[in-house]
Design a protein around this motif. Sequence first.
Motif, PDB file in Angstrom:
ATOM      1  N   MET A  95       0.844  -1.169   0.000  1.00 39.50           N
ATOM      2  CA  MET A  95       0.000   0.000   0.000  1.00 39.50           C
ATOM      3  C   MET A  95       0.893   1.237   0.000  1.00 39.50           C
ATOM      4  SD  MET A  95      -3.014   1.227   2.642  1.00 39.50           S
ATOM      5  CE  MET A  95      -2.131   0.983   4.152  1.00 39.50           C
ATOM      6  N   SER A  96       0.496   2.237  -0.756  1.00 46.25           N
ATOM      7  CA  SER A  96       1.231   3.501  -0.800  1.00 46.25           C
ATOM      8  C   SER A  96       0.514   4.546   0.039  1.00 46.25           C
ATOM      9  CB  SER A  96       1.329   4.018  -2.226  1.00 46.25           C
ATOM     10  OG  SER A  96       2.144   3.181  -2.995  1.00 46.25           O
ATOM     11  N   ILE A  97       1.287   5.381   0.660  1.00 46.82           N
ATOM     12  CA  ILE A  97       0.774   6.476   1.485  1.00 46.82           C
ATOM     13  C   ILE A  97       1.389   7.760   0.966  1.00 46.82           C
ATOM     14  CG2 ILE A  97       0.740   7.439   3.816  1.00 46.82           C
ATOM     15  CD1 ILE A  97       1.041   4.532   4.805  1.00 46.82           C
ATOM     16  N   LEU A  98       0.590   8.809   0.898  1.00 44.50           N
ATOM     17  CA  LEU A  98       1.088  10.098   0.445  1.00 44.50           C
ATOM     18  C   LEU A  98       1.559  10.908   1.645  1.00 44.50           C
ATOM     19  CD1 LEU A  98       1.477  12.114  -1.903  1.00 44.50           C
ATOM     20  CD2 LEU A  98      -0.780  12.991  -1.368  1.00 44.50           C
ATOM     21  N   CYS A  99       2.815  11.285   1.638  1.00 42.57           N
ATOM     22  CA  CYS A  99       3.346  12.137   2.699  1.00 42.57           C
ATOM     23  C   CYS A  99       2.938  13.577   2.376  1.00 42.57           C
ATOM     24  CB  CYS A  99       4.865  12.014   2.771  1.00 42.57           C
ATOM     25  SG  CYS A  99       5.593  13.135   3.993  1.00 42.57           S
ATOM     26  N   ASN A 100       2.127  14.172   3.239  1.00 44.66           N
ATOM     27  CA  ASN A 100       1.676  15.531   3.003  1.00 44.66           C
ATOM     28  C   ASN A 100       2.791  16.559   3.192  1.00 44.66           C
ATOM     29  OD1 ASN A 100       1.554  14.966   5.844  1.00 44.66           O
ATOM     30  ND2 ASN A 100       0.339  16.809   6.112  1.00 44.66           N
ATOM     31  N   ILE A 101       3.851  16.207   3.847  1.00 42.78           N
ATOM     32  CA  ILE A 101       4.977  17.109   4.060  1.00 42.78           C
ATOM     33  C   ILE A 101       5.836  17.183   2.801  1.00 42.78           C
ATOM     34  CG2 ILE A 101       7.044  17.554   5.460  1.00 42.78           C
ATOM     35  CD1 ILE A 101       4.497  17.821   7.113  1.00 42.78           C
ATOM     36  N   CYS A 102       6.069  16.043   2.176  1.00 44.06           N
ATOM     37  CA  CYS A 102       6.961  15.964   1.017  1.00 44.06           C
ATOM     38  C   CYS A 102       6.222  15.853  -0.308  1.00 44.06           C
ATOM     39  CB  CYS A 102       7.886  14.756   1.155  1.00 44.06           C
ATOM     40  SG  CYS A 102       8.910  14.826   2.629  1.00 44.06           S
ATOM     41  N   SER A 103       4.913  15.666  -0.260  1.00 44.86           N
ATOM     42  CA  SER A 103       4.118  15.426  -1.468  1.00 44.86           C
ATOM     43  C   SER A 103       4.697  14.266  -2.270  1.00 44.86           C
ATOM     44  CB  SER A 103       4.038  16.689  -2.333  1.00 44.86           C
ATOM     45  OG  SER A 103       3.386  17.720  -1.648  1.00 44.86           O
ATOM     46  N   ALA A 104       5.002  13.202  -1.573  1.00 44.88           N
ATOM     47  CA  ALA A 104       5.591  12.023  -2.209  1.00 44.88           C
ATOM     48  C   ALA A 104       4.858  10.779  -1.739  1.00 44.88           C
ATOM     49  CB  ALA A 104       7.062  11.915  -1.841  1.00 44.88           C
ATOM     50  N   GLU A 105       4.694   9.844  -2.663  1.00 48.75           N
ATOM     51  CA  GLU A 105       4.112   8.557  -2.302  1.00 48.75           C
ATOM     52  C   GLU A 105       5.219   7.673  -1.746  1.00 48.75           C
ATOM     53  OE1 GLU A 105       1.604   6.389  -4.923  1.00 48.75           O
ATOM     54  OE2 GLU A 105       0.611   8.209  -5.636  1.00 48.75           O
ATOM     55  N   ILE A 106       4.920   7.038  -0.623  1.00 48.85           N
ATOM     56  CA  ILE A 106       5.887   6.129  -0.015  1.00 48.85           C
ATOM     57  C   ILE A 106       5.198   4.808   0.290  1.00 48.85           C
ATOM     58  CG2 ILE A 106       7.446   7.857   0.939  1.00 48.85           C
ATOM     59  CD1 ILE A 106       5.963   7.681   3.551  1.00 48.85           C
ATOM     60  N   ASN A 107       5.952   3.753   0.262  1.00 48.36           N
ATOM     61  CA  ASN A 107       5.429   2.439   0.571  1.00 48.36           C
ATOM     62  C   ASN A 107       5.233   2.337   2.075  1.00 48.36           C
ATOM     63  OD1 ASN A 107       5.616  -0.510   1.287  1.00 48.36           O
ATOM     64  ND2 ASN A 107       5.636  -0.639  -0.943  1.00 48.36           N
ATOM     65  N   GLU A 108       4.208   1.612   2.487  1.00 46.83           N
ATOM     66  CA  GLU A 108       3.918   1.489   3.922  1.00 46.83           C
ATOM     67  C   GLU A 108       5.081   0.912   4.715  1.00 46.83           C
ATOM     68  OE1 GLU A 108       1.434  -2.115   5.168  1.00 46.83           O
ATOM     69  OE2 GLU A 108       0.750  -1.712   3.127  1.00 46.83           O
ATOM     70  N   THR A 109       5.925   0.130   4.078  1.00 48.15           N
ATOM     71  CA  THR A 109       7.070  -0.446   4.779  1.00 48.15           C
ATOM     72  C   THR A 109       8.213   0.553   4.928  1.00 48.15           C
ATOM     73  OG1 THR A 109       7.977  -1.328   2.718  1.00 48.15           O
ATOM     74  CG2 THR A 109       6.533  -2.784   3.978  1.00 48.15           C
ATOM     75  N   GLU A 110       8.132   1.688   4.238  1.00 52.90           N
ATOM     76  CA  GLU A 110       9.191   2.696   4.278  1.00 52.90           C
ATOM     77  C   GLU A 110       8.810   3.943   5.070  1.00 52.90           C
ATOM     78  OE1 GLU A 110       9.765   3.299   0.107  1.00 52.90           O
ATOM     79  OE2 GLU A 110      10.884   1.442  -0.138  1.00 52.90           O
ATOM     80  N   VAL A 111       7.649   3.908   5.735  1.00 51.48           N
ATOM     81  CA  VAL A 111       7.164   5.093   6.444  1.00 51.48           C
ATOM     82  C   VAL A 111       8.151   5.546   7.510  1.00 51.48           C
ATOM     83  CG1 VAL A 111       5.379   5.983   7.995  1.00 51.48           C
ATOM     84  CG2 VAL A 111       4.737   4.673   5.973  1.00 51.48           C
ATOM     85  N   GLU A 112       8.547   4.634   8.370  1.00 45.09           N
ATOM     86  CA  GLU A 112       9.426   5.007   9.480  1.00 45.09           C
ATOM     87  C   GLU A 112      10.753   5.578   8.987  1.00 45.09           C
ATOM     88  OE1 GLU A 112      10.577   3.365  13.883  1.00 45.09           O
ATOM     89  OE2 GLU A 112       9.744   1.976  12.411  1.00 45.09           O
ATOM     90  N   SER A 113      11.330   4.968   7.968  1.00 42.20           N
ATOM     91  CA  SER A 113      12.597   5.482   7.449  1.00 42.20           C
ATOM     92  C   SER A 113      12.385   6.813   6.726  1.00 42.20           C
ATOM     93  CB  SER A 113      13.274   4.468   6.526  1.00 42.20           C
ATOM     94  OG  SER A 113      12.471   4.185   5.408  1.00 42.20           O
ATOM     95  N   HIS A 114      11.249   6.980   6.062  1.00 39.13           N
ATOM     96  CA  HIS A 114      10.987   8.234   5.347  1.00 39.13           C
ATOM     97  C   HIS A 114      10.874   9.427   6.296  1.00 39.13           C
ATOM     98  CE1 HIS A 114       9.365  11.205   2.609  1.00 39.13           C
ATOM     99  NE2 HIS A 114       8.403  11.409   3.486  1.00 39.13           N
ATOM    100  N   ILE A 115      10.140   9.253   7.394  1.00 37.41           N
ATOM    101  CA  ILE A 115       9.927  10.407   8.284  1.00 37.41           C
ATOM    102  C   ILE A 115      11.202  10.816   9.024  1.00 37.41           C
ATOM    103  CG2 ILE A 115       7.453  10.027   8.522  1.00 37.41           C
ATOM    104  CD1 ILE A 115       7.944   8.740  11.216  1.00 37.41           C
TER     105      ILE A 115
END
Length: 54
Positions: A1-21
């Motif tokens: 599942m992809s999630i849109l980061c409202n801060i970066c306006s980027a789609e990220i994979n649910e498994t990459e959320v913690e590393s992305h933030i």
Amino acid sequence: MSILCNICSAEINETEVESHINTPQHMENKSKISPSGKGLNTSVAAMWLKSFNQ
């Protein structure tokens, strides 16, 4: 599942959320947000991760 980061306006994979933030780019983008009393300056991805872990 992809999630849109409202801060970066980027789609990220649910498994990459913690590393992305924790990326420098996300932190820099977040620091540019000026809280005006309207809405939250919290990343949607971070809120999703927190609710997922509860």
